[in-house]
Design a protein around this motif. Sequence first.
Motif, short mmCIF file in Angstrom:
data_model
loop_
_atom_site.label_atom_id
_atom_site.label_comp_id
_atom_site.label_asym_id
_atom_site.label_seq_id
_atom_site.Cartn_x
_atom_site.Cartn_y
_atom_site.Cartn_z
N ASP A 247 0.85 -1.19 0.00
CA ASP A 247 0.00 0.00 0.00
C ASP A 247 0.89 1.25 0.00
O ASP A 247 1.34 1.71 1.04
CB ASP A 247 -0.91 -0.01 1.24
N LYS A 248 1.15 1.78 -1.18
CA LYS A 248 2.08 2.90 -1.33
C LYS A 248 1.61 4.15 -0.58
O LYS A 248 2.40 4.81 0.09
CB LYS A 248 2.27 3.23 -2.81
N ARG A 249 0.34 4.47 -0.69
CA ARG A 249 -0.17 5.68 -0.05
C ARG A 249 -0.08 5.57 1.47
O ARG A 249 0.30 6.52 2.15
CB ARG A 249 -1.60 5.96 -0.48
N ARG A 250 -0.42 4.41 1.98
CA ARG A 250 -0.31 4.19 3.43
C ARG A 250 1.14 4.29 3.87
O ARG A 250 1.45 4.91 4.89
CB ARG A 250 -0.90 2.81 3.77
N ASP A 251 2.05 3.70 3.10
CA ASP A 251 3.48 3.76 3.44
C ASP A 251 3.97 5.20 3.47
O ASP A 251 4.72 5.60 4.38
CB ASP A 251 4.30 2.98 2.42
N THR A 252 3.54 5.97 2.49
CA THR A 252 3.96 7.38 2.42
C THR A 252 3.45 8.14 3.64
O THR A 252 4.19 8.92 4.26
CB THR A 252 3.44 8.03 1.13
N ALA A 253 2.20 7.92 4.01
CA ALA A 253 1.62 8.61 5.16
C ALA A 253 2.35 8.26 6.46
O ALA A 253 2.63 9.13 7.28
CB ALA A 253 0.13 8.27 5.28
N VAL A 254 2.65 6.98 6.64
CA VAL A 254 3.34 6.55 7.86
C VAL A 254 4.73 7.18 7.93
O VAL A 254 5.14 7.70 8.98
CB VAL A 254 3.45 5.01 7.91
N THR A 255 5.45 7.16 6.82
CA THR A 255 6.81 7.72 6.80
C THR A 255 6.77 9.23 7.01
O THR A 255 7.56 9.78 7.80
CB THR A 255 7.51 7.39 5.48
N LEU A 256 5.85 9.92 6.34
CA LEU A 256 5.75 11.37 6.48
C LEU A 256 5.40 11.76 7.91
O LEU A 256 5.89 12.77 8.43
CB LEU A 256 4.71 11.93 5.52
N THR A 257 4.54 10.97 8.54
CA THR A 257 4.17 11.26 9.92
C THR A 257 5.39 11.19 10.83
O THR A 257 5.61 12.05 11.69
CB THR A 257 3.09 10.29 10.41
N LYS A 258 6.23 10.19 10.64
CA LYS A 258 7.45 10.06 11.43
C LYS A 258 8.40 11.23 11.18
O LYS A 258 8.99 11.78 12.12
CB LYS A 258 8.16 8.74 11.10
N LEU A 259 8.53 11.61 9.92
CA LEU A 259 9.41 12.73 9.59
C LEU A 259 8.88 14.04 10.16
O LEU A 259 9.64 14.86 10.68
CB LEU A 259 9.58 12.84 8.07
N ASN A 260 7.56 14.25 10.06
CA ASN A 260 6.97 15.46 10.63
C ASN A 260 7.15 15.51 12.15
O ASN A 260 7.37 16.57 12.73
CB ASN A 260 5.49 15.55 10.28
N GLU A 261 7.04 14.38 12.81
CA GLU A 261 7.25 14.33 14.25
C GLU A 261 8.69 14.73 14.59
O GLU A 261 8.93 15.43 15.58
CB GLU A 261 6.95 12.93 14.79
#
Length: 301
Positions: A247-261
């Motif tokens: 799930d590319k979109r889910r992967d992107t969201a999870v990674t972006l959330t970590k980076l934003n944190e």
Amino acid sequence: MYRFMKLFSALICALPEKVQYAIGTFLGELCWIFLPPKRRRLAIGQILFCNITSDPKEARRIAKKSTTRFGRMIIDVLRYPEIKDGRYKDMFEWVDRKYLDDAMEDGKGAVLMAIHSGNWELLGGILASEGYPLISVAMKQNGDSDKLINEYRQIMHQHVTYKTGVREMIKELMNGSMIGLIMDQDPGDKGQLVPFFGYETLTAVGPAVMGRMKDVPIIPVTIRFDEFKGKHILTAYTPFYAEHTEDKRRDTAVTLTKLNEWIEDYIRRYPEDWFWLHNRWKWTRRYYAGKIEVPPDPMAK
């Protein structure tokens, strides 16, 4: 404007260092004095919105410091003809550059995640001058501004591509280059909604997508000026790796959330260094619902 800035740069390079940065301090104060009131209120409002402080006067102090530091940033860049080819080394110290060295030795490439904090232009110049295979991804400026900044980037051995050069970025990444991406500003409708300071906001997907695509490390790199040492501190941090499922979109969201944190934590530690003048939450639903209040300037007459 191009000729004027070139002449101004030559003048700055001919002056003693103390005079150079005294001029920078003066320019920084002018930046704050002539800052439009609407933009000033936006910066103060965003600082309060993010709960950096609950005191409007303290928020104003942070906003002012965040703005006046541009004076020194301008001087740092105008000094490029003077500090190139090694003279820049007296201006900074490294912290944990091993993460960059490991990625370069591995040869598979890396994504360097930077933010608009400290002198991000000088950060790119130093990284390139230190021999890292950096491809700086920039937004094209208008007219002479673009010509001038790219000329000065080349002085510090930077290779620049524009945000539209995705194919070039992928090609360079496959050749072992380090792709420098700044991801802390609103990217418009090309971003993905993920939390930032507790509110969903559109976030640039570049680091997460490229990290996932080529399974390369995403290494946060920062620069901040230490007033006590009188030097810039360049720090590389423990790399992130992108989520990778079907799930590319889910992967992107999870990674972006970590980076934003990670970015959020850094900004909370050094709020005066971040670019609060940018309207970071302009496309969020909460912004249009009136959740971000822009209060009056507490010191306005």
